[in-house]
Write an enzyme that holds these catalytic residues in place. Structure first.
Site, PDB file in Angstrom:
ATOM      1  N   TRP A  90     -44.123  33.963-111.295  1.00 58.29           N
ATOM      2  CA  TRP A  90     -44.459  33.387-109.985  1.00 58.29           C
ATOM      3  C   TRP A  90     -43.957  34.283-108.853  1.00 58.29           C
ATOM      4  CZ3 TRP A  90     -43.913  30.555-114.316  1.00 58.29           C
ATOM      5  CH2 TRP A  90     -44.771  29.474-114.528  1.00 58.29           C
ATOM      6  N   CYS A 134     -49.484  28.005-113.883  1.00 51.80           N
ATOM      7  CA  CYS A 134     -49.773  26.733-114.557  1.00 51.80           C
ATOM      8  C   CYS A 134     -51.226  26.588-115.001  1.00 51.80           C
ATOM      9  CB  CYS A 134     -49.353  25.552-113.697  1.00 51.80           C
ATOM     10  SG  CYS A 134     -50.405  25.223-112.259  1.00 51.80           S
ATOM     11  N   HIS A 193     -50.307  20.935-109.673  1.00 55.55           N
ATOM     12  CA  HIS A 193     -49.848  21.392-110.990  1.00 55.55           C
ATOM     13  C   HIS A 193     -50.896  21.007-112.024  1.00 55.55           C
ATOM     14  CE1 HIS A 193     -47.487  22.584-114.324  1.00 55.55           C
ATOM     15  NE2 HIS A 193     -47.242  21.356-114.757  1.00 55.55           N
ATOM     16  N   ASP A 196     -48.304  19.835-121.833  1.00 57.95           N
ATOM     17  CA  ASP A 196     -48.122  20.816-120.753  1.00 57.95           C
ATOM     18  C   ASP A 196     -47.383  22.022-121.315  1.00 57.95           C
ATOM     19  OD1 ASP A 196     -47.744  22.203-118.421  1.00 57.95           O
ATOM     20  OD2 ASP A 196     -46.814  20.553-117.317  1.00 57.95           O
ATOM     21  N   ASN A 231     -44.679  10.055-109.658  1.00 52.91           N
ATOM     22  CA  ASN A 231     -44.162   8.823-109.043  1.00 52.91           C
ATOM     23  C   ASN A 231     -42.911   9.010-108.200  1.00 52.91           C
ATOM     24  OD1 ASN A 231     -45.817   6.417-109.962  1.00 52.91           O
ATOM     25  ND2 ASN A 231     -45.402   7.377-111.940  1.00 52.91           N
ATOM     26  N   ASP A 264     -40.321   9.581-105.167  1.00 48.90           N
ATOM     27  CA  ASP A 264     -40.274   9.328-103.722  1.00 48.90           C
ATOM     28  C   ASP A 264     -39.731  10.577-103.026  1.00 48.90           C
ATOM     29  OD1 ASP A 264     -41.032   6.711-104.226  1.00 48.90           O
ATOM     30  OD2 ASP A 264     -38.969   5.987-104.319  1.00 48.90           O
ATOM     31  N   GLU A 275     -50.921   2.134-104.824  1.00 45.65           N
ATOM     32  CA  GLU A 275     -49.659   2.189-104.088  1.00 45.65           C
ATOM     33  C   GLU A 275     -49.402   0.863-103.377  1.00 45.65           C
ATOM     34  OE1 GLU A 275     -47.591   4.580-104.214  1.00 45.65           O
ATOM     35  OE2 GLU A 275     -48.698   6.367-104.842  1.00 45.65           O
ATOM     36  N   GLU A 329     -47.567  -1.934-109.390  1.00 43.70           N
ATOM     37  CA  GLU A 329     -46.806  -0.704-109.216  1.00 43.70           C
ATOM     38  C   GLU A 329     -45.313  -0.998-109.133  1.00 43.70           C
ATOM     39  OE1 GLU A 329     -46.368   3.077-106.171  1.00 43.70           O
ATOM     40  OE2 GLU A 329     -46.343   1.007-105.487  1.00 43.70           O
ATOM     41  N   TYR A 381     -47.477  28.231-104.390  1.00 44.10           N
ATOM     42  CA  TYR A 381     -48.100  26.925-104.635  1.00 44.10           C
ATOM     43  C   TYR A 381     -47.132  25.940-105.285  1.00 44.10           C
ATOM     44  CZ  TYR A 381     -48.768  27.343-109.727  1.00 44.10           C
ATOM     45  OH  TYR A 381     -48.577  27.419-111.086  1.00 44.10           O
TER      46      TYR A 381
END
Length: 742
Positions: A298, A333, A392, A415, A455, A457, A504, A509, A575
């Site tokens: 990267w 990625c 990603h 992944d 997810n 915050d 949301e 949720e 990125y």
């Protein structure tokens, strides 16, 4: 001679051995090494006698049934490859799918007599075939004697017998050797070992008994059979597309995929389980701890390899790895996800590349991405360690999950991008998408990591002079804003965000997040009151090299005048969200009348950012500020992906199979400066193998034209895709659609 006892005197220790330590073997621990290489084969004897030799040796077996010829029925237009959806594989061998019948024709020395003659087909894989391990499988033509693979005679004509074989739906996937064995009273006579009778058995998403069964023909066509893909990148509100040739049917790709498992020393006996295969491959696609396929980079310096933005497909990468036995440079990625997709589709596991916009990667393993500010609201870049990737890419593959409770099969996240270790290696998954959506993050494998990626915050902390921190703003909707994949059978995008998370703010949720907390994921509990001033950044479409204005709009929602001490920061970022250099920093004081808006204009000059750009040309603007009257903090973030110039790709010719055509790539350097060390790559599924061209210098304002001849190999609609890459300009692309007639 003396009567005294001889006393032993100590000697110096022998010198330490030099050179590499000897390879540790299985000796003393196991009777034989575990078979872990599909490329290694065993020698099955041509004659296997039941009796001891007499004075004149073994009796001749010439009077008994003998095998003259074996026809594997392996041409692309024959029934086996057509029925098994393997006709597109560029291979001279028979390729079939497990759990489904295929046929071979055997020519004997005389007509076959079922009452007298006994024969079997033997399928062998690996270096130490054993019936109990499923690596040696005899298949008999009679109902009275069947094994895990079923056999039956479908036709007899003179000396030719057509036999149908159905491999078990859970059999080992890989390259087998086939023998025909005839049983006589004195022993077994077999065909000699010949590579022409080698065959491949793959996963079968068309058969309900297979663990990868996918009951949707359109999805199967897209996720197994489609070679040309679209990978989404850019930013959430400015989505860009990258064409990619997965090339899963190209010559040598299937062997390259099997080599990846051999290189991992994956036991042959585990290669019938898609869960184990994708977990091993997730580690092997990166080179961090196992000399795997791709080296991640990267940094922006790709001197010793190919820039990630320059690749057009997986073929070159996999063939190079198979031939050189060394990791290929370089990947980010989407390259990991694209090559992993080729691996999965080639073996018959339904798969697709998925892009998550605003993907969290925090260093604490919690559900918080922490951004640290000083008491005045200015971002403290030295103390902010967590990053949010603009996007990603990972993969989803389709399979049952018998290791989980019912309902958690289907799409699984895997992944290969090396981010965190899992069971000691850089890998991720398979993690059930259903488990992620419902907060069941304790389920294997790595569901908690993926859950946090979509997810988390974003928590803004104000750091006081004494080092204590207070959360001043929490954004619960920024991360995991959008999850995209390609629509089946189309070139449009498909929003699959609702497969990963509930709406949301919904009750569902909240329940999911509470469940995740029970399993150990920490969330930000505080809810600082919302400020009565909003700050909004505009959506802009800007080309590389342009000057532009950034209009920052402040909206006062209160009934009183508000004064904001603002900070407007512009940085060139990778990125991955990691800042490279800051090129803009303004500190305006903005006074906003009650219920009014106020615009602050920041002039962005290209000369400030052009020399600092990194390959994906992302500019990241953050506006923060402190309201003098209330002490509240306001924030806004925006990623602007600068538009690169395009390649013009044109294709001419009659558009017929086996008739020569011409592809032309044109590019004009739009800048006043020269471009040096320019590479252009071009390829097209079923039409053109990967090709490249190097230009030492493209003068500012000048143009180049590259013409390449190619001959299409099969009919259908395809695309020729091209990329241009040099240190000063990355991610320049172009493509042309082509229809080839029979």
């Amino acid at each position: 001679m003396s009567d005294e006892a001889t006393i032993a005197t100590p000697s110096p220790a022998p010198p330490a051995p030099t050179g590499p330590p000897p390879k540790v073997t299985n000796r003393g621990r196991a009777a034989a090494p575990a078979a872990s290489a599909n490329s290694e084969t065993s020698d099955i004897p041509e004659y296997e006698y039941f009796i001891q030799p007499g004075p004149r040796g073994y009796p001749p077996l010439t009077e008994y049934l003998d095998i003259s010829e074996v026809d594997m029925m392996k041409r692309p237009d024959e029934s086996n490859k057509v029925a098994h959806h393997t006709a597109l594989y560029h291979s001279d061998y028979l390729i079939v799918r497990r759990g489904q019948e295929f046929q071979v024709k055997i020519t004997f020395s005389r007509p076959y007599k079922p009452a007298e003659d006994k024969f079997a087909l033997e399928f062998v894989i690996g270096s130490s075939p054993q019936f109990s391990k499923g690596t040696y499988v005899p298949v008999f033509p009679t109902k009275q004697r069947q094994t895990t693979w079923e056999g039956r005679i479908t036709n007899t004509s003179d000396n030719v017998v057509t036999m149908a074989i159905t491999p078990a739906a859970n059999c080992i996937v890989g390259k087998y050797q086939m023998y025909v064995a005839v049983v006589t009273p004195y022993g077994i006579r077999r065909t000699r070992k010949e590579s022409t009778r080698d065959m491949y058995i793959l996963f079968n998403p068309w058969v309900a008994e297979d663990a990868v069964f996918l009951d949707d023909e359109m999805e199967r066509q897209e996720c197994v059979m489609t070679e040309m893909g679209i990978i989404y990148h850019g930013s959430y509100d400015d989505i860009a597309e990258r064409d990619w040739n997965y090339g899963q049917f190209n010559y040598g790709i299937l062997d390259s995929c099997l080599y990846i498992m051999d290189r991992a020393e994956m036991p042959i006996t585990n290669r019938g389980d898609p869960i184990k295969i994708v977990r091993v491959a997730s580690a092997m696609l990166n080179s961090r701890d196992d000399e795997g396929v791709l080296v991640g980079n990267w940094s922006g310096d790709y001197t010793y390899g190919v820039a990630p933005t320059s690749w057009t497909g997986s073929t070159d990468i996999l063939l190079t790895y198979n031939s050189s036995k060394m990791p290929v440079c370089y990947a980010q990625c989407w390259v990991y996800a694209a090559v992993f997709n080729t691996f999965l589709r080639c073996l018959g596991i339904p798969s697709r590349v998925v892009t998550n916009y605003y993907s969290a990667h925090d260093n604490d393993g919690n559900l918080k991405t922490d951004i640290i500010m000083d008491e005045n609201g200015k971002i403290d870049r030295n103390r902010t360690r967590d990053s949010i990737w603009n996007y990603h890419c990972w993969n989803e593959c389709y399979m049952s999950r018998p290791d989980l409770p019912p309902g958690f099969g289907g799409w699984q996240v895997v992944d290969a991008t090396p981010q965190e270790t899992s069971d000691g290696m850089y890998r991720c998954g398979p993690a059930s998408v259903q488990a992620i959506k419902h907060g069941q993050i304790c389920f294997p494998f790595d569901a908690a990591f993926v859950f946090a990626e979509i997810n988390s915050d974003v928590v803004f902390h104000s750091r006081r002079k004494d080092g204590t921190m207070e959360p001043v703003r929490v954004n619960r909707t920024h991360v995991g804003r959008l999850v995209l994949t390609k629509s089946p059978g189309d070139v449009t995008r498909r929003d699959i965000t609702d497969q990963y998370k509930f709406a949301e703010g919904s009750t569902e949720e909240r329940t999911v997040l509470e469940k995740a907390e029970e399993y150990g994921c920490k969330r930000e509990k505080s809810s600082p009151p919302a400020a009565d001033v909003d700050v909004v950044l505009p959506n802009l479409e800007i080309s590389v090299g342009d000057n532009f204005e950034l209009n920052v709009e402040f909206e006062n929602k209160s009934d009183e005048r508000r004064t904001v001490d603002a900070y407007i920061s512009g940085s060139v970022v990778y990125y991955t969200g990691v800042a490279s250099t800051e090129f803009l920093f303004l500190t305006p004081r903005v006074v906003i009348e009650p219920k009014m808006n106020k615009k602050e204009v920041a002039i962005v000059e290209s000369k400030k950012y052009m020399k600092r750009l990194v390959e994906q040309a992302n500019l990241h603007f953050i506006v923060t500020g402190k309201i003098r009257e209330t002490g509240q903090i306001i924030t806004a973030m925006k990623v602007i992906t600068l538009r690169n110039p395009k390649l013009i790709v044109e294709v001419s010719g009659r558009g017929k199979v086996s008739e020569e055509m011409i592809a032309t790539v044109e590019f004009t350097n739009p800048f006043s400066f020269n471009l040096e060390n320019v590479y252009i790559r071009m390829e097209g599924p079923g039409m053109m193998e990967p090709k490249s061209r190097y230009y030492r210098l493209v003068i500012g304002g000048s143009s180049l034209t590259w013409t390449e001849y190619f001959t299409p190999q099969r009919a259908g609609t395809s695309r020729v895709i091209a990329t241009l890459d040099c240190p000063a300009l990355r991610q320049v692309q172009g493509q042309a659609s082509v229809t080839i007639n029979p």
